[in-house]
Structure formats: C-alpha cells, structure tokens
Design an enzyme around this catalytic site. Sequence first.
Site, short mmCIF file in Angstrom:
data_model
loop_
_atom_site.label_atom_id
_atom_site.label_comp_id
_atom_site.label_asym_id
_atom_site.label_seq_id
_atom_site.Cartn_x
_atom_site.Cartn_y
_atom_site.Cartn_z
N HIS A 243 0.79 -1.23 0.00
CA HIS A 243 0.00 0.00 0.00
C HIS A 243 0.83 1.29 0.00
O HIS A 243 0.73 2.12 -0.91
CB HIS A 243 -0.89 0.04 1.25
CG HIS A 243 -1.70 -1.19 1.48
ND1 HIS A 243 -2.88 -1.45 0.82
CD2 HIS A 243 -1.51 -2.25 2.32
CE1 HIS A 243 -3.38 -2.59 1.24
NE2 HIS A 243 -2.57 -3.10 2.15
C1 BDR Z 1 -2.81 0.49 5.56
O1 BDR Z 1 -2.94 -0.05 6.87
C2 BDR Z 1 -1.69 -0.41 7.37
O2 BDR Z 1 -1.73 -1.68 7.94
C3 BDR Z 1 -0.70 -0.31 6.25
O3 BDR Z 1 0.54 0.14 6.73
C4 BDR Z 1 -1.34 0.68 5.31
O4 BDR Z 1 -0.98 2.02 5.62
C5 BDR Z 1 -3.50 -0.42 4.58
O5 BDR Z 1 -4.85 -0.55 4.90
#
Ligand code: BDR
Length: 313
Positions: A243
């Site tokens: 992400h």
């Molecule tokens: C987001 O949530 C976190 O667990 C990850 O780092 C990312 O920023 C994805 O949903």
Amino acid sequence: MSDRRAIIIDTDPGQDDALAILLALASEEFEVIGITTVAGNVPLPLTEKNARKICELAGKPETRVFAGASRPLVRDLVTAEYVHGKSGLDGPDLPEPAMPLQAQHGVDFIVETLRERASGEVALCTLGPLTNIALALVKAPDIAPKIREIVMMGGGFFEGGNTTPAAEFNIYVDPHAAATVFKSGVPITMIPLDCTHKALTTHERIDAMRAQGTKVTTAAAELIDFFERFDEDKYGTDGGPLHDPCVIAWLLKPDLFSGRDCNVEIETGSELTMGMTVVDWWGVTGRAKNAHVLRDVDANGFFGLLTERIARL
Ligand code: BDR
Ligand code: CA
C-alpha cells in the site's frame, strides 16, 4: 529554497510504511524535512522506533523523526499486530536504532514547519491514521492554505474495506481525524485499496528486488516476505498489496497511476460502517469535489521504480 520537493512523511511503520520511507529517502527529488509518527499498526513507542530503524537502514541517520499522537482523537486505538507482527516491523533482524528521537512533538513540528516555509512548498505524505494531521489543522488552522497537498494512503470504495467490510485500516482507526482532513480544503490525493490492491508483491517482483543483492533490497524483501503472508492467505493471491509506497511513487511518477476528482465523505456516525470512505465516483451527489482518487496503477512500473530506487541506498 532548494529544487527538491519538500515533504513531511506521517507514518505508523509497518513494513509497507518502511518501504515507502526507503523509497522517499532514496529519491533525490525529495527533501524529507522530517518524519512524524502516529499510533496505528502498533503503538506509538514502536512506530517512532521503527521509523528510526528504517532511517538507519537507509544510511540516513540525520533524518529527523518526531513522535506524534499516541491515540486517535475520539475512539480507542486499534492496532494490527496480526498483520505486521509484534514489533510492527517483523521480518529482518534490524538493530535497535542509535539515532535520537527529536524532542519536539510531531504535531508541533508539522505546524512550525508549515508556518516557516513558503506557501505551497510542503506536501504531507500520510501513510497511517490521520490523527497528527487533524490535530495540526485544528491547532493551527492558518496552516491549511499553506499545505501544497496531502497525498494519503487510505480508504477503499469498490474494493470495500480491509478492517471491516466497509472500512480500510487507516481511516477506520481514526475516522474523526479523516473527516477533519477531508473537510479542510487542502488539496488531497487519496490512494485507496482500489488502487493498492493492484500493486501485488508477486514472487517474480520480489525475487527481482532480492536479486539486487544489496543490504537494503535484502531487508526490504524480508519485510515483504513477512508482511505478505497474511494477505496472501486472506485474498488467495500471489503476493499481497504493497500500500504505502504508492504515495511516494505517485509523487515521483504520476503517469503510473490513474484516477479522477471526486467528493469523498467519511462515515463517523454508524458503528456498522464506521470509517467508510464514501466516494462519489460517478458524480451523483453534486457535492464539491475534495479529492483526487486513484483507482489504477501500472504495477510492473511501480515495482520497477521501487526496486531501482532502493537499490541506490
Ligand atoms: C494500511 O494499513 C496499514 O496496515 C498499512 O501500513 C497501510 O498504511 C492499509 O490498509
Ligand atoms: Ca501505514
């Protein structure tokens, strides 16, 4: 004023946050003015320590790291050790950091920096819950027109949520902060799950990263190995979504992405859909467009950029 683009990274590392920080520190296009940390994937004492570990891994111990908010504005903190491991950065064996944590609170650093710098000079890259940004905007409303833009990883619409059926983790953890940010009038680029779920850490892509054979690419591949196992099981895919580095990649190479301007509102009233990002993709409400929402990414181009850049460190 330098030619480099001034950014503050607000983050809750997290393996994918770590990759985003590495990508930013590896890219000479940026002046990383500072890194502010927030409670999210793991509690604040771990996110600030993890940010410092990553700066040292990058060979940039001079980077300033600030601790910000230790809990969301209204709700209790929800963490995600089930994804990121107990430390938040499980995977490689990274040493305890020797570089200092800055004494100033992260929110005060954000406010002070924006007041000092020229209008439109500083962009905020947010990789976690938006608590620090909302607190800064409430404490110092005069900073809003000075922020060049906020580029955030958060939300999900066509893909739904990853923490509840309706909500993505970063927005779910602090929906009230997200609502404050989306109402602020600051230009926002939102990178939701609809986009990041296309940036999969396939074996081929991570093998190519590992094959670079540097200390950083080896550690990065180990971080991804740990992080993806949860999502591979959950989604049944080859690799998991990476992400947060999408935020930095968008600033470096916007041509890799596509999206459109939309109205986005945050649900804060319903327990069932708390933290949902209601994206008016089809323009059916007539509400003012307050965000550029990305939906697609050229995943091979993205991983090529990430690998090439972090191999420079
Ligand atoms: C987001 O949530 C976190 O667990 C990850 O780092 C990312 O920023 C994805 O949903
Ligand atoms: Ca994150």
